[in-house]
Scaffold this motif. Structure first.
Motif, PDB file in Angstrom:
ATOM      1  N   ARG A 194      21.703  18.458  45.696  1.00  0.00           N
ATOM      2  CA  ARG A 194      21.299  18.206  47.086  1.00  0.00           C
ATOM      3  C   ARG A 194      22.439  18.339  48.082  1.00  0.00           C
ATOM      4  O   ARG A 194      22.253  18.857  49.170  1.00  0.00           O
ATOM      5  CB  ARG A 194      20.682  16.817  47.205  1.00  0.00           C
ATOM      6  N   ASP A 195      23.634  17.850  47.739  1.00  0.00           N
ATOM      7  CA  ASP A 195      24.741  17.897  48.699  1.00  0.00           C
ATOM      8  C   ASP A 195      25.594  19.159  48.583  1.00  0.00           C
ATOM      9  O   ASP A 195      26.601  19.293  49.257  1.00  0.00           O
ATOM     10  CB  ASP A 195      25.612  16.651  48.594  1.00  0.00           C
ATOM     11  N   LYS A 196      25.204  20.091  47.721  1.00  0.00           N
ATOM     12  CA  LYS A 196      25.859  21.401  47.568  1.00  0.00           C
ATOM     13  C   LYS A 196      27.355  21.292  47.301  1.00  0.00           C
ATOM     14  O   LYS A 196      28.159  22.066  47.808  1.00  0.00           O
ATOM     15  CB  LYS A 196      25.618  22.277  48.819  1.00  0.00           C
ATOM     16  N   ASP A 197      27.746  20.330  46.446  1.00  0.00           N
ATOM     17  CA  ASP A 197      29.158  20.159  46.129  1.00  0.00           C
ATOM     18  C   ASP A 197      29.549  20.762  44.782  1.00  0.00           C
ATOM     19  O   ASP A 197      30.694  20.677  44.377  1.00  0.00           O
ATOM     20  CB  ASP A 197      29.536  18.672  46.153  1.00  0.00           C
ATOM     21  N   GLY A 198      28.610  21.404  44.105  1.00  0.00           N
ATOM     22  CA  GLY A 198      28.908  22.039  42.815  1.00  0.00           C
ATOM     23  C   GLY A 198      28.613  21.155  41.631  1.00  0.00           C
ATOM     24  O   GLY A 198      28.909  21.500  40.494  1.00  0.00           O
ATOM     25  N   ILE A 199      28.000  19.977  41.875  1.00  0.00           N
ATOM     26  CA  ILE A 199      27.606  19.084  40.790  1.00  0.00           C
ATOM     27  C   ILE A 199      26.134  18.737  40.979  1.00  0.00           C
ATOM     28  O   ILE A 199      25.751  18.154  41.986  1.00  0.00           O
ATOM     29  CB  ILE A 199      28.430  17.779  40.771  1.00  0.00           C
ATOM     30  N   ALA A 200      25.315  19.121  40.033  1.00  0.00           N
ATOM     31  CA  ALA A 200      23.881  18.845  40.107  1.00  0.00           C
ATOM     32  C   ALA A 200      23.590  17.487  39.473  1.00  0.00           C
ATOM     33  O   ALA A 200      24.061  17.195  38.375  1.00  0.00           O
ATOM     34  CB  ALA A 200      23.091  19.928  39.380  1.00  0.00           C
ATOM     35  N   CYS A 201      22.859  16.655  40.160  1.00  0.00           N
ATOM     36  CA  CYS A 201      22.394  15.358  39.662  1.00  0.00           C
ATOM     37  C   CYS A 201      23.518  14.404  39.256  1.00  0.00           C
ATOM     38  O   CYS A 201      23.416  13.703  38.248  1.00  0.00           O
ATOM     39  CB  CYS A 201      21.425  15.538  38.493  1.00  0.00           C
ATOM     40  N   GLU A 202      24.588  14.363  40.045  1.00  0.00           N
ATOM     41  CA  GLU A 202      25.694  13.454  39.702  1.00  0.00           C
ATOM     42  C   GLU A 202      25.249  12.004  39.823  1.00  0.00           C
ATOM     43  O   GLU A 202      24.427  11.654  40.655  1.00  0.00           O
ATOM     44  CB  GLU A 202      26.930  13.702  40.579  1.00  0.00           C
ATOM     45  N   LYS A 203      25.772  11.171  38.946  1.00  0.00           N
ATOM     46  CA  LYS A 203      25.417   9.763  38.909  1.00  0.00           C
ATOM     47  C   LYS A 203      26.656   8.918  38.817  1.00  0.00           C
ATOM     48  O   LYS A 203      27.558   9.190  38.104  1.00  0.00           O
ATOM     49  CB  LYS A 203      24.560   9.508  37.665  1.00  0.00           C
ATOM     50  N   VAL A 232      20.825  26.824  27.502  1.00  0.00           N
ATOM     51  CA  VAL A 232      20.625  26.691  28.944  1.00  0.00           C
ATOM     52  C   VAL A 232      19.161  26.348  29.205  1.00  0.00           C
ATOM     53  O   VAL A 232      18.265  27.121  28.883  1.00  0.00           O
ATOM     54  CB  VAL A 232      21.030  27.980  29.683  1.00  0.00           C
ATOM     55  N   VAL A 233      18.952  25.174  29.781  1.00  0.00           N
ATOM     56  CA  VAL A 233      17.611  24.671  30.056  1.00  0.00           C
ATOM     57  C   VAL A 233      17.499  24.375  31.544  1.00  0.00           C
ATOM     58  O   VAL A 233      18.415  23.821  32.137  1.00  0.00           O
ATOM     59  CB  VAL A 233      17.340  23.378  29.253  1.00  0.00           C
ATOM     60  N   THR A 234      16.371  24.727  32.139  1.00  0.00           N
ATOM     61  CA  THR A 234      16.102  24.365  33.525  1.00  0.00           C
ATOM     62  C   THR A 234      15.239  23.116  33.515  1.00  0.00           C
ATOM     63  O   THR A 234      14.128  23.129  32.982  1.00  0.00           O
ATOM     64  CB  THR A 234      15.370  25.506  34.256  1.00  0.00           C
ATOM     65  N   TYR A 235      15.772  22.039  34.076  1.00  0.00           N
ATOM     66  CA  TYR A 235      15.048  20.768  34.127  1.00  0.00           C
ATOM     67  C   TYR A 235      14.245  20.684  35.420  1.00  0.00           C
ATOM     68  O   TYR A 235      14.665  21.196  36.448  1.00  0.00           O
ATOM     69  CB  TYR A 235      16.035  19.599  34.027  1.00  0.00           C
ATOM     70  N   LYS A 236      13.095  20.006  35.374  1.00  0.00           N
ATOM     71  CA  LYS A 236      12.246  19.962  36.560  1.00  0.00           C
ATOM     72  C   LYS A 236      12.757  19.000  37.619  1.00  0.00           C
ATOM     73  O   LYS A 236      12.451  19.156  38.795  1.00  0.00           O
ATOM     74  CB  LYS A 236      10.798  19.649  36.194  1.00  0.00           C
ATOM     75  N   ASN A 237      13.561  17.991  37.229  1.00  0.00           N
ATOM     76  CA  ASN A 237      14.140  17.067  38.203  1.00  0.00           C
ATOM     77  C   ASN A 237      15.380  16.393  37.620  1.00  0.00           C
ATOM     78  O   ASN A 237      15.720  16.589  36.452  1.00  0.00           O
ATOM     79  CB  ASN A 237      13.108  16.021  38.654  1.00  0.00           C
ATOM     80  N   CYS A 238      16.048  15.586  38.442  1.00  0.00           N
ATOM     81  CA  CYS A 238      17.287  14.930  38.011  1.00  0.00           C
ATOM     82  C   CYS A 238      17.049  13.874  36.938  1.00  0.00           C
ATOM     83  O   CYS A 238      17.913  13.647  36.095  1.00  0.00           O
ATOM     84  CB  CYS A 238      17.994  14.309  39.207  1.00  0.00           C
ATOM     85  N   THR A 239      15.905  13.246  36.946  1.00  0.00           N
ATOM     86  CA  THR A 239      15.609  12.239  35.926  1.00  0.00           C
ATOM     87  C   THR A 239      15.630  12.880  34.538  1.00  0.00           C
ATOM     88  O   THR A 239      16.217  12.322  33.604  1.00  0.00           O
ATOM     89  CB  THR A 239      14.227  11.596  36.187  1.00  0.00           C
ATOM     90  N   GLU A 240      15.033  14.047  34.415  1.00  0.00           N
ATOM     91  CA  GLU A 240      15.016  14.764  33.140  1.00  0.00           C
ATOM     92  C   GLU A 240      16.419  15.237  32.752  1.00  0.00           C
ATOM     93  O   GLU A 240      16.819  15.119  31.605  1.00  0.00           O
ATOM     94  CB  GLU A 240      14.060  15.961  33.210  1.00  0.00           C
ATOM     95  N   LEU A 241      17.170  15.765  33.714  1.00  0.00           N
ATOM     96  CA  LEU A 241      18.519  16.256  33.441  1.00  0.00           C
ATOM     97  C   LEU A 241      19.441  15.106  33.040  1.00  0.00           C
ATOM     98  O   LEU A 241      20.235  15.232  32.113  1.00  0.00           O
ATOM     99  CB  LEU A 241      19.084  16.973  34.671  1.00  0.00           C
ATOM    100  N   ASN A 242      19.328  13.957  33.714  1.00  0.00           N
ATOM    101  CA  ASN A 242      20.191  12.821  33.419  1.00  0.00           C
ATOM    102  C   ASN A 242      19.886  12.151  32.085  1.00  0.00           C
ATOM    103  O   ASN A 242      20.715  11.409  31.564  1.00  0.00           O
ATOM    104  CB  ASN A 242      20.134  11.787  34.546  1.00  0.00           C
ATOM    105  N   LYS A 243      18.738  12.414  31.491  1.00  0.00           N
ATOM    106  CA  LYS A 243      18.458  11.910  30.142  1.00  0.00           C
ATOM    107  C   LYS A 243      19.383  12.568  29.127  1.00  0.00           C
ATOM    108  O   LYS A 243      19.784  11.955  28.143  1.00  0.00           O
ATOM    109  CB  LYS A 243      17.000  12.174  29.757  1.00  0.00           C
ATOM    110  N   VAL A 244      19.738  13.825  29.385  1.00  0.00           N
ATOM    111  CA  VAL A 244      20.598  14.578  28.475  1.00  0.00           C
ATOM    112  C   VAL A 244      22.060  14.530  28.931  1.00  0.00           C
ATOM    113  O   VAL A 244      22.968  14.336  28.119  1.00  0.00           O
ATOM    114  CB  VAL A 244      20.120  16.046  28.379  1.00  0.00           C
ATOM    115  N   TYR A 245      22.296  14.691  30.225  1.00  0.00           N
ATOM    116  CA  TYR A 245      23.645  14.709  30.802  1.00  0.00           C
ATOM    117  C   TYR A 245      23.738  13.587  31.827  1.00  0.00           C
ATOM    118  O   TYR A 245      23.350  13.749  32.982  1.00  0.00           O
ATOM    119  CB  TYR A 245      23.928  16.061  31.472  1.00  0.00           C
ATOM    120  N   LYS A 246      24.242  12.412  31.415  1.00  0.00           N
ATOM    121  CA  LYS A 246      24.254  11.224  32.279  1.00  0.00           C
ATOM    122  C   LYS A 246      24.986  11.429  33.594  1.00  0.00           C
ATOM    123  O   LYS A 246      24.578  10.909  34.619  1.00  0.00           O
ATOM    124  CB  LYS A 246      24.880  10.044  31.546  1.00  0.00           C
TER     125      LYS A 246
END
Length: 89
Positions: free
Chosen positions: A80-89, A31-45
């Motif tokens: 951001r939209d509080k739908d249960g998915i962080a940084c969806e792309k 479990v890692v806390t990423y500082k922003n969506c760009t960092e999170l999306n590098k690991v979880y597209k």
């Protein structure tokens, strides 16, 4: 004597793997806390979803999100939209 040996060996083969594998599922995911969506999306597209039944409120997404309640909770600030998915792309 032979029956006792076979019984003990059988019991060890049945119980042994279940005792040794209790912490495997927890150790698989870090479990890692990423500082922003760009960092999170590098690991979880596709981002990180709280559960597999979570539906995206926004538009159509390109990638399927990774499902992990612990990882979502660590990065909830990025949803951001509080739908249960962080940084969806």
């Amino acid at each position: 004597m032979k029956k006792v040996f076979v019984a003990v060996l059988s019991l060890g083969l049945i119980i042994g793997p279940t005792i040794g594998s209790t912490g495997v599922a927890e150790a698989k995911e870090k479990v890692v806390t990423y500082k922003n969506c760009t960092e999170l999306n590098k690991v979880y597209k596709g981002g990180v979803a709280r559960s597999s039944s979570t539906k995206n409120k926004g538009g159509k997404t390109k990638y399927k999100p990774h499902v992990s309640k612990a990882l979502y909770e660590a990065n909830k600030k990025s949803d951001r939209d509080k739908d249960g998915i962080a940084c969806e792309k």
